[in-house]
Scaffold this active site. Structure first.
Site, short mmCIF file in Angstrom:
data_model
loop_
_atom_site.label_atom_id
_atom_site.label_comp_id
_atom_site.label_asym_id
_atom_site.label_seq_id
_atom_site.Cartn_x
_atom_site.Cartn_y
_atom_site.Cartn_z
N ALA A 49 52.07 3.58 53.36
CA ALA A 49 52.73 2.66 53.18
C ALA A 49 52.32 1.73 54.10
O ALA A 49 50.86 2.10 54.52
CB ALA A 49 53.82 2.59 54.02
N LYS A 50 52.55 0.47 54.33
CA LYS A 50 51.28 -0.94 54.34
C LYS A 50 52.12 -1.49 54.14
O LYS A 50 53.19 -1.66 52.95
CB LYS A 50 50.28 -0.88 53.82
CG LYS A 50 49.04 -1.44 54.39
CD LYS A 50 48.42 -0.63 55.62
CE LYS A 50 48.19 -1.21 56.54
NZ LYS A 50 46.66 -0.05 57.20
#
Length: 424
Positions: A112-113
């Site tokens: 994720a980011k």
């Protein structure tokens, strides 16, 4: 979700670069068409408006994102970036790379980011806190210790993670340290987390120099980017006996062939906030730093700094990618042809941060905490295992080291998705 819809949403140079890397790796391992798009494209993204009352009484609305690439092996995991050039395409690419990174080193996470379009240097401490808390407030139904676990990245730090943890904890009604990693020690942070990425970079540099029969005590190192990762890598490499001959930040670079006093540089930045006018060497540009003659070149800032223009001009023996995606696809083709240069690819080189984030998460879930020596010992054992797997894959299939790392990471994610099947 169709290919066209996803590509239109995330379309950017950096996302296309990540997709080309994926396509090359998927072709190399003959990944079945039926599983390709499911493995390649992000599962979920969120765009949020973040209105903040400024200290002068005005209101500014910032834009933020969170992309969760996949959730097939556990919660998603990845940093939150505060930077004026953040785009949703960049965030999606970074989430993809985090997926392969977690998979490569054997962590039970998807990638994720997150990101907010803001220059944090232009905010007061109070405004920064309000923005950090507002961002977490908007994400509160999409994150959690078993859902998605944010961490620091460019422009964020442990203080910001503390604010985010507090915001989430107030929402759920109890202290929940496992919702973020990279927190202050007092709030459940892990020993060794702050220096983990840079320490991991330095450890792998030492290992690869040993493989090349190059003594680290005779090595010269140039580091582009002197934030958390670059400075910690510099400290660790200096401790190993290497000579740091150049460092830089966005204001410029400093070169000293006799070696830079890293502690002096850190003290200077603590008070001045930037490297500009640091008297530890002669001023040069970031572009000149990348082309210096050195044993090890470490890009430790933003992506896409090694390009087809400067790739033929690199004069290092080892390129250690401490940043995410620092080498473009076109540059990669050039470097693949160069027998005088070895690469430690980003998904391996900078994985120390997420490994110790995983340790922090484990410690939060069990409420049992480890000492720094134990953390570092466990980190280096995981890096050794990942390095051996990548080098074996490289030899077995005659891949580049980047292709070896990506194929390992991508295959494991594809296997997990295949094993779980397709929910009706």
């Amino acid at each position: 979700m169709s290919k066209a819809v996803v590509s239109a949403l995330y379309d950017s140079d950096v996302f296309r670069m990540a997709c080309r890397q994926f396509d090359k790796a998927a072709d190399a391992i003959n990944l079945p068409e039926a599983i390709r798009d499911r493995t390649k494209y992000p599962k979920r993204c969120l765009a949020v408006a973040l209105p903040i009352k400024r200290e002068d009484g005005s209101v500014t609305v910032f834009e933020g994102y969170r992309v969760q690439h996949h959730l097939s092996t556990g919660p998603s995991k990845g940093g939150v970036r505060f930077h004026q050039n953040v785009t949703i395409g960049e965030v999606a690419a970074l989430a993809m790379w985090m997926s392969w990174k977690c998979s490569l080193v054997g962590l039970p996470y998807g990638g994720a980011k997150g990101g907010v379009i803001v220059d944090p240097n232009l905010l007061t401490a109070g405004e920064l806190e309000h923005l950090s808390r507002r961002y977490m407030q908007e994400l509160v139904n999409f994150v959690g210790p078993q859902v998605d676990v944010p961490a620091p990245d460019v422009g964020t730090n442990e203080r910001i993670m503390g604010w985010m943890m507090d915001t989430y904890s107030n929402h759920v009604g109890h202290v929940e340290p496992g919702v973020v990693t990279g927190k202050p020690i007092a709030l459940g942070g892990s020993q060794g987390r702050r220096e983990a990425t840079g320490a991991g970079v330095a450890y792998l540099v030492k290992k690869y120099l040993s493989d090349l029969n190059l003594p680290i005590t005779k090595a010269t190192v140039a580091i582009q980017g002197f934030g958390n990762v670059g400075s910690e890598a510099a400290l660790a490499l200096a401790e190993y006996g290497a000579k740091i001959i150049a460092i830089s930040d966005y204001t410029g670079a400093v070169y000293n062939p006799k070696g830079i006093d890293i502690q002096k540089a850190l003290t200077y930045i603590r008070y001045q906030r930037v490297l500009r006018d640091f008297d530890g060497g002669e001023p040069i540009t970031n572009e000149q730093l990348l082309e210096l003659k050195c044993t090890v070149l470490i890009p430790a800032a933003l992506e896409r700094v090694i390009t087809e223009k400067n790739a033929p001009k690199l004069k290092c023996r080892l390129l250690a990618e401490a940043a995410n995606g620092p080498t473009t696809n076109a540059a990669d083709k050039i470097l693949d042809q160069r027998e005088d240069l070895e690469i430690i690819p980003d998904v391996l080189c900078n994985s120390g941060g997420v490994v110790v984030s995983y340790f922090e998460w484990l410690q939060n879930l069990s409420n049992f905490y480890w000492g720094r020596d134990e953390v570092m010992q466990k980190l280096f054992a995981i890096l050794d295992k990942a390095k051996d797997a990548v080098d074996y894959q490289k030899r077995k299939f005659k891949f580049s080291r980047r292709l070896a790392a990506l194929t390992l990471g991508i295959q494991r994610v594809a296997d997990a998705k295949q094993s779980r099947g397709l929910f009706p």
